[in-house]
Write a protein that holds these residues in place. Structure first.
Motif, PDB file in Angstrom:
ATOM      1  N   ALA A  16     -25.891  16.070 -32.044  1.00 38.31           N
ATOM      2  CA  ALA A  16     -25.829  15.992 -33.349  1.00 38.31           C
ATOM      3  C   ALA A  16     -27.186  17.113 -33.926  1.00 38.31           C
ATOM      4  CB  ALA A  16     -25.786  14.777 -34.325  1.00 38.31           C
ATOM      5  N   GLY A  17     -26.379  18.094 -34.920  1.00 44.17           N
ATOM      6  CA  GLY A  17     -27.284  19.483 -35.316  1.00 44.17           C
ATOM      7  C   GLY A  17     -27.163  20.908 -34.292  1.00 44.17           C
ATOM      8  N   SER A  32     -14.191  19.780 -43.190  1.00 40.35           N
ATOM      9  CA  SER A  32     -14.756  19.569 -41.752  1.00 40.35           C
ATOM     10  C   SER A  32     -13.247  19.070 -40.678  1.00 40.35           C
ATOM     11  CB  SER A  32     -15.121  17.137 -41.667  1.00 40.35           C
ATOM     12  OG  SER A  32     -14.035  16.985 -42.522  1.00 40.35           O
ATOM     13  N   THR A  34     -12.481  16.938 -36.684  1.00 38.60           N
ATOM     14  CA  THR A  34     -12.745  15.628 -35.739  1.00 38.60           C
ATOM     15  C   THR A  34     -12.940  16.052 -34.226  1.00 38.60           C
ATOM     16  OG1 THR A  34     -11.448  14.257 -36.015  1.00 38.60           O
ATOM     17  CG2 THR A  34     -13.044  13.800 -37.438  1.00 38.60           C
ATOM     18  N   GLU A  43     -26.862   8.791 -24.143  1.00 40.97           N
ATOM     19  CA  GLU A  43     -28.335   9.137 -24.263  1.00 40.97           C
ATOM     20  C   GLU A  43     -29.667   8.959 -23.510  1.00 40.97           C
ATOM     21  OE1 GLU A  43     -30.334   7.071 -28.874  1.00 40.97           O
ATOM     22  OE2 GLU A  43     -28.437   6.395 -28.304  1.00 40.97           O
ATOM     23  N   VAL A  55     -16.574  13.368 -32.822  1.00 37.77           N
ATOM     24  CA  VAL A  55     -16.834  13.994 -33.029  1.00 37.77           C
ATOM     25  C   VAL A  55     -16.797  14.260 -34.378  1.00 37.77           C
ATOM     26  CG1 VAL A  55     -18.799  15.507 -31.742  1.00 37.77           C
ATOM     27  CG2 VAL A  55     -18.348  14.079 -30.332  1.00 37.77           C
ATOM     28  N   ALA A  56     -17.767  14.184 -35.284  1.00 33.89           N
ATOM     29  CA  ALA A  56     -17.407  15.182 -36.043  1.00 33.89           C
ATOM     30  C   ALA A  56     -17.924  16.654 -37.016  1.00 33.89           C
ATOM     31  CB  ALA A  56     -18.050  14.018 -37.802  1.00 33.89           C
ATOM     32  N   ILE A  94     -22.029  20.315 -35.536  1.00 30.79           N
ATOM     33  CA  ILE A  94     -21.644  19.084 -35.094  1.00 30.79           C
ATOM     34  C   ILE A  94     -22.324  18.431 -35.783  1.00 30.79           C
ATOM     35  CG2 ILE A  94     -21.974  17.134 -33.895  1.00 30.79           C
ATOM     36  CD1 ILE A  94     -20.197  20.023 -32.661  1.00 30.79           C
ATOM     37  N   VAL A  95     -21.817  17.541 -37.141  1.00 27.67           N
ATOM     38  CA  VAL A  95     -22.605  16.582 -38.092  1.00 27.67           C
ATOM     39  C   VAL A  95     -23.190  15.511 -37.181  1.00 27.67           C
ATOM     40  CG1 VAL A  95     -22.111  14.902 -40.375  1.00 27.67           C
ATOM     41  CG2 VAL A  95     -21.146  17.363 -39.179  1.00 27.67           C
ATOM     42  N   SER A  96     -21.948  14.444 -36.569  1.00 26.50           N
ATOM     43  CA  SER A  96     -22.597  13.491 -36.013  1.00 26.50           C
ATOM     44  C   SER A  96     -21.691  12.861 -34.562  1.00 26.50           C
ATOM     45  CB  SER A  96     -22.273  12.137 -36.714  1.00 26.50           C
ATOM     46  OG  SER A  96     -20.813  11.897 -36.862  1.00 26.50           O
ATOM     47  N   VAL A  97     -21.897  11.875 -33.607  1.00 31.96           N
ATOM     48  CA  VAL A  97     -21.296  11.888 -32.532  1.00 31.96           C
ATOM     49  C   VAL A  97     -21.154  10.388 -32.515  1.00 31.96           C
ATOM     50  CG1 VAL A  97     -21.608  11.913 -30.194  1.00 31.96           C
ATOM     51  CG2 VAL A  97     -22.739  13.571 -31.091  1.00 31.96           C
TER      52      VAL A  97
END
Length: 98
Positions: A16-17, A32, A34, A43, A55-56, A94-97
């Motif tokens: 993310a980021g 946006s 995906t 992680e 992944v967004a 990348i906004v979010s995973v």
């Protein structure tokens, strides 16, 4: 959390980021996207299941790469050709995973 996604025939490790440069994806700046082809997720050193994981991302810009010069020559035949090429690419944030 990080993920390895495949787009445009290449693989990218994203979190993310992050900002990445990929092959051209249709869309305008600010829209946006995906990315559904997730190969690996985790992680730290722990791996997670990738079933249904996406992944967004947000399109930052549509741009062109640096110019590549293509020069062909056949010696002793007076044959020389010089062409240039600029590949289209998309810059994603990348906004979010997940």
């Amino acid at each position: 959390m990080f993920a390895v996604v495949r787009t445009g025939g290449k693989q990218y490790r994203v979190a993310a980021g992050d900002k990445i440069v990929v092959e051209k994806i249709d869309g305008e700046a600010g829209s946006s996207v995906t990315l559904g082809d997730v190969l690996l997720a985790g992680e730290g050193s722990d791996l997670k299941s990738v079933d249904g994981l996406t992944v967004a991302a947000e399109i930052v810009a549509q741009a062109k790469a640096e110019k590549v010069i293509v020069f062909k020559k056949r010696r002793r035949h007076n044959y020389r050709r010089r062409n240039g090429h600029r590949q289209n690419h998309t810059i994603l944030k990348i906004v979010s995973v997940g």
